[in-house]
Design an enzyme around this catalytic site. Structure first.
Site: not given
Length: 302
Positions: A141, A238
């Site tokens: 991250e 997504c």
């Protein structure tokens, strides 16, 4: 909600899916998704969670394709967050669609796994649970604040064999190699419209879509380079647009020798599907229960 869908997105959907299916997608956007949760099997089991929900008078439905998931009826997140099983990390609030990539990847004990865009940690902790905390997971991250949130969720969920790297996964040294890779890539959010809820109506533009696709391709090519030959990875977004899904996969496969491994749809009963251009991949249609989501499994050639 329909009037808040960017015009450019409507045009892209109509061009890809036709008017009738686009109307179905737009209707799916309008639905407020019910709360869904995943049982954290590192700390408890499905039966214990079921009994807790019943004692609290919380109605639920079971998920055919995932025995560790529940669809909650009649209450929102705040009611679940007040439960002891939530406070102690025995459950994790997670959308049904986002539970798919770890299940398709199927992490196993003893494997080394790279999660390339891990925060806030839903899929990372799910992989830890699926492997019984016996897989070694590296979670990347690049944003420090998001990485801190990721670390918090890992500790709360008891995912003890995860190493967090505050790093852009594209910058990882090619010296690394992994048995499996999960790349849930940053995208425009065209399957959920979450980005457009947070930002202006013109959040979806030709330029933003192009930038997103370039980033995804860079990440996917890197993922395939870090994957061991003969091993598998999962690419997901997504998004429900070809530019971020099938086209990204096709371009990456021209740069790194790999092939599509079919995602067996038979194991995912009840999930509304959209047509795909690449056979063996999966694209979930937004509806009452599901967010739009794309999943592809790739195998690097030996």
């Amino acid at each position: 909600m329909q009037q808040r869908v960017p015009e450019y997105l409507k045009e892209k959907l109509t061009g890809q899916y036709g008017r009738e299916l686009t109307e179905r997608i737009l209707t799916g956007y309008e639905n407020e998704k019910p709360v869904t949760l995943r049982v954290n099997t590192l700390k408890t089991d499905r039966e214990t969670v079921r009994k807790c929900l019943e004692l609290e008078g919380i109605r639920y439905k079971e998920v055919l394709w995932n025995q560790d998931a529940f669809m909650i009826e009649g209450v929102r997140e705040a009611a679940i967050e007040g439960l002891e099983i939530y406070k102690t990390g025995k459950i994790y609030l997670q959308s049904l669609s986002s539970m798919l990539p770890p299940l398709v990847l199927a992490p196993k004990a003893g494997e080394s796994i790279l999660d390339m865009a891990a925060a806030p940690g839903g899929k990372t902790t799910q992989m830890a649970a699926i492997s019984g905390n016996m897989a070694s997971i590296t979670a990347c991250e690049k944003n420090k604040i998001r990485a801190e949130r990721l670390q918090y969720n890992l500790e709360r969920q008891g995912a003890s064999r995860v190493c967090v790297m505050v790093s852009d996964a594209r910058r990882l040294d090619d010296f690394f190699s992994f048995d499996k890779v999960l790349l849930d890539a940053p995208c425009t959010g065209s399957g959920t419209l979450d980005m457009c809820r947070r930002e202006a109506k013109d959040c979806m533009t030709r330029d933003s879509l192009s930038r997103s696709a370039r980033l995804q391709e860079e990440l996917l090519v890197k993922a395939l380079k870090l994957l061991k030959p003969g091993h598998e990875m999962v690419y997901s977004t997504c998004s429900i647009l070809m530019e971020e899904n099938e086209q990204v996969v096709e371009r990456a496969l021209k740069k790194v020798k790999a092939q599509i491994e079919p995602v067996g749809r038979d194991g995912y009963q009840g999930i509304p599907m959209l047509p795909v251009k690449l056979e063996g991949t999966m694209c979930v249609c937004p509806d009452r229960w599901y967010e739009g989501f794309f999943v592809a499994k790739l195998k690097k050639k030996s």
